[in-house]
Design a protein around this motif. Structure first.
Motif, PDB file in Angstrom:
ATOM      1  N   UNK A  79       0.924  -1.379   0.169  1.00 59.39           N
ATOM      2  CA  UNK A  79       0.097  -0.005   0.072  1.00 59.39           C
ATOM      3  C   UNK A  79       0.650   1.273  -0.016  1.00 59.39           C
ATOM      4  N   UNK A  80       1.897   1.244   0.770  1.00 62.15           N
ATOM      5  CA  UNK A  80       2.810   2.141   0.728  1.00 62.15           C
ATOM      6  C   UNK A  80       3.590   2.514  -0.842  1.00 62.15           C
ATOM      7  N   UNK A  81       3.804   1.465  -1.272  1.00 62.84           N
ATOM      8  CA  UNK A  81       4.489   1.650  -2.461  1.00 62.84           C
ATOM      9  C   UNK A  81       3.359   2.045  -3.620  1.00 62.84           C
ATOM     10  N   UNK A  82       2.386   1.642  -3.599  1.00 65.43           N
ATOM     11  CA  UNK A  82       1.135   2.362  -4.574  1.00 65.43           C
ATOM     12  C   UNK A  82       1.218   3.938  -4.437  1.00 65.43           C
ATOM     13  N   UNK A  83       1.234   4.065  -2.959  1.00 63.43           N
ATOM     14  CA  UNK A  83       1.055   5.596  -2.593  1.00 63.43           C
ATOM     15  C   UNK A  83       2.135   6.434  -3.236  1.00 63.43           C
ATOM     16  N   UNK A  84       3.563   5.885  -2.975  1.00 61.82           N
ATOM     17  CA  UNK A  84       4.645   6.618  -3.693  1.00 61.82           C
ATOM     18  C   UNK A  84       4.541   6.612  -5.226  1.00 61.82           C
ATOM     19  N   UNK A  85       4.072   5.421  -5.768  1.00 58.19           N
ATOM     20  CA  UNK A  85       4.176   5.357  -7.410  1.00 58.19           C
ATOM     21  C   UNK A  85       2.953   6.619  -7.541  1.00 58.19           C
ATOM     22  N   UNK A  86       1.968   6.557  -6.886  1.00 54.62           N
ATOM     23  CA  UNK A  86       0.614   7.429  -7.555  1.00 54.62           C
ATOM     24  C   UNK A  86       0.810   8.936  -7.041  1.00 54.62           C
ATOM     25  N   UNK A  87       1.789   9.218  -6.128  1.00 60.53           N
ATOM     26  CA  UNK A  87       2.016  10.606  -5.390  1.00 60.53           C
ATOM     27  C   UNK A  87       3.370  10.989  -5.492  1.00 60.53           C
ATOM     28  N   UNK A  88       4.350  10.188  -5.870  1.00 59.65           N
ATOM     29  CA  UNK A  88       5.751  10.516  -5.747  1.00 59.65           C
ATOM     30  C   UNK A  88       6.270  10.611  -4.439  1.00 59.65           C
ATOM     31  N   UNK A  89       7.792  10.920  -4.470  1.00 57.78           N
ATOM     32  CA  UNK A  89       8.361  10.896  -3.056  1.00 57.78           C
ATOM     33  C   UNK A  89       9.474  11.348  -3.466  1.00 57.78           C
ATOM     34  N   UNK A  99      -4.390   2.183 -11.582  1.00 56.35           N
ATOM     35  CA  UNK A  99      -4.615   1.426 -10.268  1.00 56.35           C
ATOM     36  C   UNK A  99      -4.060   0.146 -10.290  1.00 56.35           C
ATOM     37  N   UNK A 100      -4.563  -0.768 -11.369  1.00 52.31           N
ATOM     38  CA  UNK A 100      -4.376  -2.194 -11.300  1.00 52.31           C
ATOM     39  C   UNK A 100      -2.872  -2.272 -11.640  1.00 52.31           C
ATOM     40  N   UNK A 101      -2.279  -1.665 -12.568  1.00 54.87           N
ATOM     41  CA  UNK A 101      -0.814  -1.610 -12.780  1.00 54.87           C
ATOM     42  C   UNK A 101      -0.016  -1.284 -11.306  1.00 54.87           C
ATOM     43  N   UNK A 102      -0.202  -0.323 -10.940  1.00 57.35           N
ATOM     44  CA  UNK A 102       0.453   0.508  -9.848  1.00 57.35           C
ATOM     45  C   UNK A 102       0.231  -0.749  -8.647  1.00 57.35           C
ATOM     46  N   UNK A 103      -0.912  -1.398  -8.317  1.00 59.59           N
ATOM     47  CA  UNK A 103      -0.997  -2.442  -7.212  1.00 59.59           C
ATOM     48  C   UNK A 103      -0.145  -3.758  -7.580  1.00 59.59           C
ATOM     49  N   UNK A 104      -0.135  -4.110  -9.008  1.00 55.72           N
ATOM     50  CA  UNK A 104       0.655  -5.215  -9.568  1.00 55.72           C
ATOM     51  C   UNK A 104       1.867  -4.998  -9.102  1.00 55.72           C
ATOM     52  N   UNK A 105       2.537  -3.926  -9.344  1.00 56.96           N
ATOM     53  CA  UNK A 105       4.034  -3.544  -9.318  1.00 56.96           C
ATOM     54  C   UNK A 105       4.497  -3.486  -7.767  1.00 56.96           C
ATOM     55  N   UNK A 106       3.512  -2.887  -7.289  1.00 58.80           N
ATOM     56  CA  UNK A 106       3.645  -2.526  -5.496  1.00 58.80           C
ATOM     57  C   UNK A 106       3.719  -3.999  -5.087  1.00 58.80           C
ATOM     58  N   UNK A 107       3.102  -4.709  -5.162  1.00 58.66           N
ATOM     59  CA  UNK A 107       2.602  -6.191  -4.568  1.00 58.66           C
ATOM     60  C   UNK A 107       4.035  -7.002  -4.857  1.00 58.66           C
TER      61      UNK A 107
END
Length: 113
Positions: A79-89, A99-107
């Protein structure tokens, strides 16, 4: 002056490459967005990573312009990785992944410990 110009052109090319098209062909995505023990389609996640993330984080996750991700799962949850992908850091800009691609990469990345 030439080095500065070359550096700027190279940096711009890397940033634009990182934002790259993603090419979602509507393939069969088995992830339903759950982080509760679902299986990760490793091949799909690796393909998404290679298309969108590898130019900065390296093909082998060892880092390039961006930090290495070989053990990112020990620092961040999916979940934290999804947040970083979508919002940057930090210097990483938000990425244009659905959302699905971000979730797949994050998992997939969360399993890297």
């Amino acid at each position: 002056m030439k080095k500065w110009l070359l550096t700027m052109l190279f940096g711009t090319a890397l940033v634009l490459g990182a934002c790259g098209g993603g090419g979602n062909d509507g393939g069969d995505d088995e992830s339903t967005g759950g982080d509760d023990g679902g299986t990760v389609d490793t091949a799909a996640a690796e393909e998404i990573f290679e298309s969108n993330c590898a130019s900065c984080h390296g093909q082998d996750l060892s880092g390039n312009v961006g930090p290495g991700l070989t053990s990112v799962g020990s620092d961040y949850s999916a979940d934290e990785i999804v947040d970083i992908i979508q919002n940057g850091k930090g210097q990483m800009q938000p990425q244009n992944l659905d959302e699905a691609d971000a979730q797949a990469v994050a998992e997939w990345l969360a399993d890297k410990k």
